[in-house]
Design a protein around this motif. Structure first.
Motif, PDB file in Angstrom:
ATOM      1  N   ILE A  27      -3.037   0.569  -4.212  1.00 23.75           N
ATOM      2  CA  ILE A  27      -3.690   1.391  -5.397  1.00 23.75           C
ATOM      3  C   ILE A  27      -4.520   1.192  -6.072  1.00 23.75           C
ATOM      4  N   ILE A  28      -3.683  -0.242  -7.035  1.00 21.61           N
ATOM      5  CA  ILE A  28      -3.944  -0.686  -7.652  1.00 21.61           C
ATOM      6  C   ILE A  28      -5.535  -1.735  -7.511  1.00 21.61           C
ATOM      7  N   TYR A  29      -5.656  -1.868  -5.964  1.00 19.27           N
ATOM      8  CA  TYR A  29      -6.310  -3.063  -5.851  1.00 19.27           C
ATOM      9  C   TYR A  29      -7.567  -2.000  -5.573  1.00 19.27           C
ATOM     10  N   GLY A  30      -7.237  -0.937  -5.034  1.00 20.22           N
ATOM     11  CA  GLY A  30      -8.328  -0.188  -4.692  1.00 20.22           C
ATOM     12  C   GLY A  30      -9.536   0.519  -6.283  1.00 20.22           C
ATOM     13  N   LEU A  31      -8.658   0.630  -7.214  1.00 19.73           N
ATOM     14  CA  LEU A  31      -8.698   0.941  -8.402  1.00 19.73           C
ATOM     15  C   LEU A  31      -9.655   0.204  -8.918  1.00 19.73           C
ATOM     16  N   VAL A  32      -9.493  -1.227  -9.133  1.00 14.07           N
ATOM     17  CA  VAL A  32      -9.868  -2.486 -10.103  1.00 14.07           C
ATOM     18  C   VAL A  32     -11.299  -2.651  -8.520  1.00 14.07           C
ATOM     19  N   THR A  33     -11.320  -2.447  -7.110  1.00 15.29           N
ATOM     20  CA  THR A  33     -11.874  -2.953  -6.972  1.00 15.29           C
ATOM     21  C   THR A  33     -13.589  -1.877  -6.731  1.00 15.29           C
ATOM     22  N   ILE A  34     -12.934  -0.482  -7.132  1.00 12.22           N
ATOM     23  CA  ILE A  34     -14.153   0.225  -7.216  1.00 12.22           C
ATOM     24  C   ILE A  34     -14.960   0.255  -8.833  1.00 12.22           C
ATOM     25  N   ALA A  35     -13.906   0.115  -9.913  1.00 20.43           N
ATOM     26  CA  ALA A  35     -14.064  -0.014 -10.987  1.00 20.43           C
ATOM     27  C   ALA A  35     -15.349  -1.113 -11.243  1.00 20.43           C
ATOM     28  N   ALA A  36     -15.252  -2.810 -10.512  1.00 21.33           N
ATOM     29  CA  ALA A  36     -15.632  -4.308 -10.250  1.00 21.33           C
ATOM     30  C   ALA A  36     -16.838  -3.033  -9.444  1.00 21.33           C
TER      31      ALA A  36
END
Length: 112
Positions: free
Chosen positions: A54-63
């Motif tokens: 979940i964190i990977y998905g959120l950080v990926t979207i932010a990046a």
């Protein structure tokens, strides 16, 4: 990764964590289903991997937003979380192609 932006470094870190927890989950599934020795590793790494995913998905979207990735690159980075350990080669490719560095300011912004 000397020229990576803050969000680029965060992406690289969570990509490693996501892959590490995937590996732990795979080991746990081997122990639980193949050797039938213990389910505890699946319990531990299943929870850790769920959070990392979940964190990977959120950080990926932010990046993707902050670093101005194309839709294709953003979707590819999100898809990399599905197959085991694919976030590591994805991070390496993004770093080598300069996509983890802060974007260059546009000419109009440089003049203003």
């Amino acid at each position: 990764m000397t020229n990576a932006s803050g969000i680029g470094r965060a992406y690289a870190w969570i990509a490693f964590v996501e892959a590490f927890t995937w590996a732990g989950l795979l080991v746990g599934m081997f122990l639980k289903y193949i050797t039938e020795t213990t389910p505890v590793v699946v319990t531990i790494f299943g929870s850790l991997h769920g959070a990392a995913f979940i964190i990977y998905g959120l950080v990926t979207i932010a990046a993707a937003i902050k670093l101005r990735w194309s839709w294709f690159v953003a979707l590819l980075a999100l898809a990399a979380s599905i197959p085991p350990l694919f976030t590591i080669p994805m991070e390496i490719w993004l770093r080598r192609t300069g996509r983890l560095a802060a974007p260059e300011p546009s000419a109009a912004a440089a003049v203003a």
